[in-house]
Design a protein around this motif. Structure first.
Motif, short mmCIF file in Angstrom:
data_model
loop_
_atom_site.label_atom_id
_atom_site.label_comp_id
_atom_site.label_asym_id
_atom_site.label_seq_id
_atom_site.Cartn_x
_atom_site.Cartn_y
_atom_site.Cartn_z
N ALA A 175 10.11 -2.52 -31.88
CA ALA A 175 11.40 -2.85 -31.28
C ALA A 175 11.20 -3.58 -29.95
N LEU A 176 10.27 -3.12 -29.15
CA LEU A 176 10.00 -3.77 -27.87
C LEU A 176 9.31 -5.11 -28.05
N ARG A 177 8.52 -5.25 -29.09
CA ARG A 177 7.82 -6.53 -29.31
C ARG A 177 8.81 -7.66 -29.57
N GLY A 178 9.80 -7.41 -30.42
CA GLY A 178 10.81 -8.43 -30.68
C GLY A 178 11.62 -8.74 -29.43
N ASP A 195 20.20 -0.66 -22.62
CA ASP A 195 19.97 0.71 -22.13
C ASP A 195 18.94 1.42 -23.01
N GLU A 196 19.02 1.20 -24.32
CA GLU A 196 18.08 1.85 -25.24
C GLU A 196 16.67 1.31 -25.04
N HIS A 197 16.53 0.01 -24.84
CA HIS A 197 15.20 -0.54 -24.59
C HIS A 197 14.63 -0.02 -23.27
N ALA A 199 15.26 2.92 -21.97
CA ALA A 199 14.82 4.29 -22.26
C ALA A 199 13.57 4.31 -23.13
N ARG A 200 13.48 3.35 -24.05
CA ARG A 200 12.33 3.26 -24.95
C ARG A 200 11.03 3.03 -24.17
N ILE A 201 11.08 2.17 -23.19
CA ILE A 201 9.90 1.91 -22.34
C ILE A 201 9.43 3.21 -21.70
N ALA A 202 10.37 3.96 -21.13
CA ALA A 202 10.02 5.22 -20.48
C ALA A 202 9.44 6.22 -21.47
N ARG A 203 10.03 6.30 -22.66
CA ARG A 203 9.53 7.25 -23.67
C ARG A 203 8.10 6.94 -24.06
N LEU A 204 7.81 5.68 -24.28
CA LEU A 204 6.45 5.30 -24.68
C LEU A 204 5.44 5.63 -23.57
N ILE A 205 5.76 5.28 -22.36
CA ILE A 205 4.84 5.56 -21.26
C ILE A 205 4.61 7.06 -21.13
N LYS A 206 5.67 7.85 -21.30
CA LYS A 206 5.56 9.31 -21.17
C LYS A 206 4.65 9.93 -22.21
N THR A 207 4.49 9.30 -23.38
CA THR A 207 3.61 9.87 -24.39
C THR A 207 2.16 9.88 -23.91
N ARG A 208 1.86 9.05 -22.95
CA ARG A 208 0.49 8.98 -22.42
C ARG A 208 0.36 9.59 -21.03
N CYS A 209 1.37 9.38 -20.16
CA CYS A 209 1.24 9.85 -18.78
C CYS A 209 2.61 10.00 -18.13
N GLY A 210 2.99 11.23 -17.86
CA GLY A 210 4.25 11.49 -17.20
C GLY A 210 4.30 10.96 -15.78
N ASP A 211 3.18 11.03 -15.07
CA ASP A 211 3.15 10.53 -13.69
C ASP A 211 3.40 9.03 -13.64
#
Length: 230
Positions: A175-178, A195-197, A199-211
């Motif tokens: 979704a982010l690639r397009g 707004d969803e994109h 939030a999507r960026i934040a969700r992906l980053i959080k899967t690896r590092c909350g900080d």
């Protein structure tokens, strides 16, 4: 708190232009290109095509910095999993190369061209976003993700299975690639679920590092740019 031109986007969008200036700018941008913005809906009654055009450009620029961090975080996570499976020189590993489709094999070969074995970081920087997205397809479950998905992406939601979590990452990345490609080609993005994109960026980053996700909130300018919608 970091500030940028996007923070004052409302002032930039509501510039006072004479009719002659408006006509000249519209001609320079091109009537065909502005046609999309003339037909745009969901904006205030007084918003002109140029107002929407400026806002679209400012939002695009704001998103690009957040997408930058997201892409770097995600590709580093994938590279970490590949290192766990194939070693530090994974871009040159024949076994890994055999797991790739013809298109992705060509991407890898092109990325490592002229780069000596041992310079994995340089290859990582050369690989296209599509390469990283396609690493989350099912063909890599048995080779990489069944053993290493949660080592690379420690904060994935539980109790998702490896297949479900990997599919989620693929869908989010695609979704982010397009969306990213639209921005890179200076295309309209105002009709996208912004707004969803965000939030999507934040969700992906959080899967690896909350900080890292929290750090992004301290300087990202998407929120301010979205709030300046004309």
């Amino acid at each position: 708190m970091y500030t940028s031109p996007e923070t004052d986007a409302s002032n930039l969008i509501n510039m006072a232009l004479s009719p002659a200036q408006t006509a000249t700018i519209a001609s320079t941008i091109s009537p065909v290109r502005l046609g999309t913005y003339l037909a745009a809906t969901g904006f205030s009654p007084g918003a002109t095509a140029l107002d929407i055009y400026i806002w679209n450009a400012l939002v695009s620029g704001a998103f690009f910095s957040s997408l930058h961090i997201c892409e770097v975080v995600m590709r580093n996570g994938i590279a970490h999993a590949l290192e766990l499976k194939y070693g530090t020189d994974w871009p040159w590993n024949a076994g890994f190369e055999r797991t790739l489709t013809a298109a992705r094999k060509a991407d890898l070969q092109q990325a490592r061209q002229g780069i000596s074995v041992g310079s994995t970081g340089k290859v990582i920087a050369e690989l296209k976003f599509v390469f990283w997205c396609k690493m989350f397809t099912v063909r890599h479950d048995a080779h990489v993700w069944n053993a290493h998905l949660r080592s690379a992406f420690t904060f994935l939601p539980f109790p998702l299975t490896v297949a479900a979590a990997r599919t989620m990452l693929y869908d989010e990345m695609e979704a982010l690639r397009g969306f990213r490609n639209r921005i890179a080609h200076h295309e309209p993005i105002f009709a996208y679920p912004l707004d969803e994109h965000h939030a999507r960026i934040a969700r992906l980053i959080k899967t690896r590092c909350g900080d890292t996700a929290e750090w992004l909130t301290q300087w990202e300018v998407v929120t301010a740019a979205l709030a300046a919608k004309p």
